[in-house]
Write an enzyme that holds these catalytic residues in place. Structure first.
Site, mmCIF file in Angstrom:
data_model
loop_
_atom_site.group_PDB
_atom_site.id
_atom_site.type_symbol
_atom_site.label_atom_id
_atom_site.label_comp_id
_atom_site.label_asym_id
_atom_site.label_seq_id
_atom_site.Cartn_x
_atom_site.Cartn_y
_atom_site.Cartn_z
ATOM 1 N N HIS A 147 0.846 -1.185 0.000
ATOM 2 C CA HIS A 147 0.000 0.000 0.000
ATOM 3 C C HIS A 147 0.883 1.236 0.000
ATOM 4 C CE1 HIS A 147 -3.228 2.764 0.952
ATOM 5 N NE2 HIS A 147 -4.026 1.807 0.529
ATOM 6 N N ASP A 158 -7.932 -5.574 -0.511
ATOM 7 C CA ASP A 158 -8.355 -6.408 -1.638
ATOM 8 C C ASP A 158 -8.025 -7.885 -1.470
ATOM 9 O OD1 ASP A 158 -9.539 -4.438 -3.287
ATOM 10 O OD2 ASP A 158 -7.563 -3.644 -3.729
HETATM 11 N N1 CMC Z 1 3.891 -7.561 -4.694
HETATM 12 C C1 CMC Z 1 5.235 -7.611 -4.800
HETATM 13 N N2 CMC Z 1 6.018 -6.560 -4.546
HETATM 14 C C2 CMC Z 1 5.429 -5.414 -4.194
HETATM 15 C C3 CMC Z 1 4.052 -5.289 -4.067
HETATM 16 C C4 CMC Z 1 3.269 -6.418 -4.333
HETATM 17 N N3 CMC Z 1 1.947 -6.367 -4.249
HETATM 18 N N4 CMC Z 1 3.735 -4.036 -3.684
HETATM 19 C C5 CMC Z 1 4.886 -3.386 -3.564
HETATM 20 N N5 CMC Z 1 5.909 -4.218 -3.876
HETATM 21 C C6 CMC Z 1 7.331 -3.887 -3.858
HETATM 22 C C7 CMC Z 1 7.736 -3.290 -5.197
HETATM 23 O O1 CMC Z 1 8.176 -4.263 -6.117
HETATM 24 C C8 CMC Z 1 8.838 -2.358 -4.772
HETATM 25 O O2 CMC Z 1 10.000 -3.126 -4.536
HETATM 26 P P1 CMC Z 1 11.456 -2.588 -4.972
HETATM 27 O O3 CMC Z 1 11.647 -1.297 -4.201
HETATM 28 O O4 CMC Z 1 12.360 -3.695 -4.571
HETATM 29 O O5 CMC Z 1 11.364 -2.381 -6.444
HETATM 30 C C9 CMC Z 1 8.385 -1.842 -3.416
HETATM 31 O O6 CMC Z 1 7.545 -2.854 -2.895
HETATM 32 C C10 CMC Z 1 7.625 -0.530 -3.502
HETATM 33 O O7 CMC Z 1 6.591 -0.690 -4.485
HETATM 34 P P2 CMC Z 1 5.910 0.501 -5.269
HETATM 35 O O8 CMC Z 1 5.164 -0.047 -6.429
HETATM 36 O O9 CMC Z 1 6.898 1.575 -5.549
HETATM 37 O O10 CMC Z 1 4.901 1.035 -4.163
HETATM 38 P P3 CMC Z 1 3.686 1.981 -4.432
HETATM 39 O O11 CMC Z 1 3.467 2.724 -3.192
HETATM 40 O O12 CMC Z 1 3.878 2.748 -5.689
HETATM 41 O O13 CMC Z 1 2.521 0.940 -4.733
HETATM 42 C C11 CMC Z 1 0.651 -0.396 -4.686
HETATM 43 C C12 CMC Z 1 1.417 0.714 -3.979
HETATM 44 C C13 CMC Z 1 -0.642 -0.633 -3.936
HETATM 45 C C14 CMC Z 1 0.329 0.048 -6.118
HETATM 46 C C15 CMC Z 1 1.510 -1.674 -4.727
HETATM 47 O O14 CMC Z 1 1.766 -2.116 -3.419
HETATM 48 C C16 CMC Z 1 0.874 -2.770 -5.561
HETATM 49 O O15 CMC Z 1 1.052 -2.812 -6.792
HETATM 50 N N6 CMC Z 1 0.103 -3.704 -4.920
HETATM 51 C C17 CMC Z 1 -0.631 -4.706 -5.665
HETATM 52 C C18 CMC Z 1 -1.920 -4.134 -6.204
HETATM 53 C C19 CMC Z 1 -2.939 -3.954 -5.112
HETATM 54 O O16 CMC Z 1 -3.156 -4.842 -4.292
HETATM 55 N N7 CMC Z 1 -3.610 -2.805 -5.147
HETATM 56 C C20 CMC Z 1 -4.657 -2.465 -4.175
HETATM 57 C C21 CMC Z 1 -4.204 -1.394 -3.249
HETATM 58 S S1 CMC Z 1 -5.233 -1.157 -1.814
HETATM 59 C C22 CMC Z 1 -6.842 -0.852 -2.369
HETATM 60 C C23 CMC Z 1 -6.972 0.113 -3.481
HETATM 61 O O17 CMC Z 1 -6.363 1.171 -3.507
HETATM 62 O O18 CMC Z 1 -7.772 -0.188 -4.369
#
Ligand code: CMC
Length: 376
Positions: free
Chosen positions: A262, A313
């Site tokens: 998140h 989710d």
């Molecule tokens: N699975 C694997 N690695 C992850 C995940 C994940 N779900 N989420 C974050 N990471 C890792 C990512 O690879 C990165 O690692 P590194 O620094 O080594 O490259 C690090 O954590 C930071 O990730 P980010 O994408 O820069 O983080 P963000 O704040 O931009 O992303 C997020 C937030 C929610 C988009 C992301 O955690 C994600 O893609 N999660 C999966 C999709 C998901 O479940 N979305 C629903 C969010 S909650 C409800 C909503 O908003 O609808």
């Protein structure tokens, strides 16, 4: 030197707001100051809608009037021409495309469509919030070649939706679970879809346009679309015994595991525990715990390996699946609930508006010479 902040507006505070507070370190979520743990225990989705829009808990008289309006057939029903529009869509149209198209079309039937005064916006808000479950359920019936089921004004928003989807009144546990899921999804500060709604509202565009913009943002798999992706992963894994090796392999391949991580929470999303408990109770009731067991193992592995935690989710889909809801309807259900928050934010934006218009730092060429087309 660059003045650009972290990518994705991370940690950028865009505005003040009285609606929603997230403590990402403690894992707390408040709507209008009320902890969602208390709202889950003591309130209902319909009361939460009032709270979000009006800013205070209703008196008995206010709640009765609000509930009556949100359940009224006059607000819930779709205009017959709207049903004709749905019937004209190709059967393969996805439920989220239907929700996006449907809300846009509903504005054409709304008598207050272009009126942005607070009174008109509340009337539109009531209608669109009451119509969305009817729209989602009607499409489910139409794409299966069945006639839509008319809303029942005696039933709560949660029970009525499940009734319109299946033709059967839900069990008390299914109704309560669904109501809690709606409560938990109702608002979440300046998430991507809410921000899209506020940007749209800030141009002094109307409520329906802001909601359509929000639906477009919610649809993506990094936001609301994640719940559908989680269930597709569960189906791919197939059985609890296969979950550990599946996730180890996925993480080794650097896959993004939906339902985890998140932008704001550094601990488990406070909504996830409620949905896990309810998915588990429903799984027991229908005698199928395999989705919950798969997700428990997935959760353990992902948290141990990546130090990221379940978000809202992860378990919602398992609960919806136990109620017989098709996977591609999970994100529309998210929209049915979050519409309450989007509306609260549009009302707040319109009450104290200034155009939202940020800048970019230009990194393209600055002295390009135009070459006539014959010479390129
Ligand atoms: N699975 C694997 N690695 C992850 C995940 C994940 N779900 N989420 C974050 N990471 C890792 C990512 O690879 C990165 O690692 P590194 O620094 O080594 O490259 C690090 O954590 C930071 O990730 P980010 O994408 O820069 O983080 P963000 O704040 O931009 O992303 C997020 C937030 C929610 C988009 C992301 O955690 C994600 O893609 N999660 C999966 C999709 C998901 O479940 N979305 C629903 C969010 S909650 C409800 C909503 O908003 O609808």
């Amino acid at each position: 030197m660059s003045t650009v902040g972290k990518a994705g507006l991370e940690d950028v505070v865009v505005s003040t707001s009285d609606i929603c507070f997230i403590d990402g370190r403690e894992g707390r979520l408040l709507y209008r100051g009320f902890d969602i743990d208390d709202l889950v225990e003591q309130s209902s989705f319909e009361e939460v809608v009032f709270l979000l829009w009006q800013g205070h808990l209703p008196t008995r008289k206010e709640l009765d009037a609000h509930v009556k309006a949100i359940r009224a057939t006059a607000n819930r029903k779709l205009p017959p021409k709207m049903i004709a529009i749905l019937r004209a869509l190709p059967r393969k149209t996805t439920p989220m495309e239907v929700v996006r198209t449907g809300v846009s079309a509903l504005s054409a039937f709304d008598p207050d469509a272009a009126d942005n005064s607070r009174d008109a916006s509340i009337r539109k808000a009531m209608r669109v919030t009451a119509q969305l479950p009817t729209l989602v359920a009607a499409w489910e019936r139409i794409r299966r070649g069945k006639a839509p089921i008319a809303p029942n004004p005696k039933l709560s928003t949660a029970a009525n939706f499940l009734y319109m989807m299946t033709g059967k009144k839900p069990t008390p546990l299914a109704e309560q679970t669904f109501d809690v899921a709606l409560t938990l999804h109702a608002d979440h500060e300046f998430n991507a879809s809410t921000f899209a709604a506020r940007v749209t509202a800030a141009t002094l565009s109307d409520l329906h346009s802001a909601i359509v913009a929000a639906i477009g943002a919610l649809k993506g798999p990094l936001h609301g679309g994640a719940n559908e992706q989680v269930m597709l992963m569960v189906e791919k894994i197939g059985s609890p015994e296969r979950a550990e090796s599946f996730i180890k392999k996925a993480l080794a391949e650097k896959a993004r595991i939906m339902g985890f991580g998140h932008r704001v929470y550094r601990v488990e999303d406070p909504r996830a525990k409620h949905l896990r408990r309810l998915a588990s109770e429903l799984g027991q009731q229908v005698g199928d715990m395999s989705a919950v067991r798969i997700l428990d193992t997935v959760g353990r592995e992902v948290t141990a390996e990546k130090k990221i935690y379940p978000n809202v989710d992860l378990y919602s889909g398992a609960a919806y699946a136990a109620m017989g809801i098709p996977t591609d309807q999970f994100t529309p259900i998210f929209a049915m609930s979050r519409v309450a928050g989007w509306i609260a934010h549009v009302l707040e934006q319109h009450a104290n508006n200034r155009l939202i218009r940020p800048r970019s730092e230009y990194t393209g060429p600055t002295r390009a010479t135009y070459v006539p087309i014959e010479q390129r």
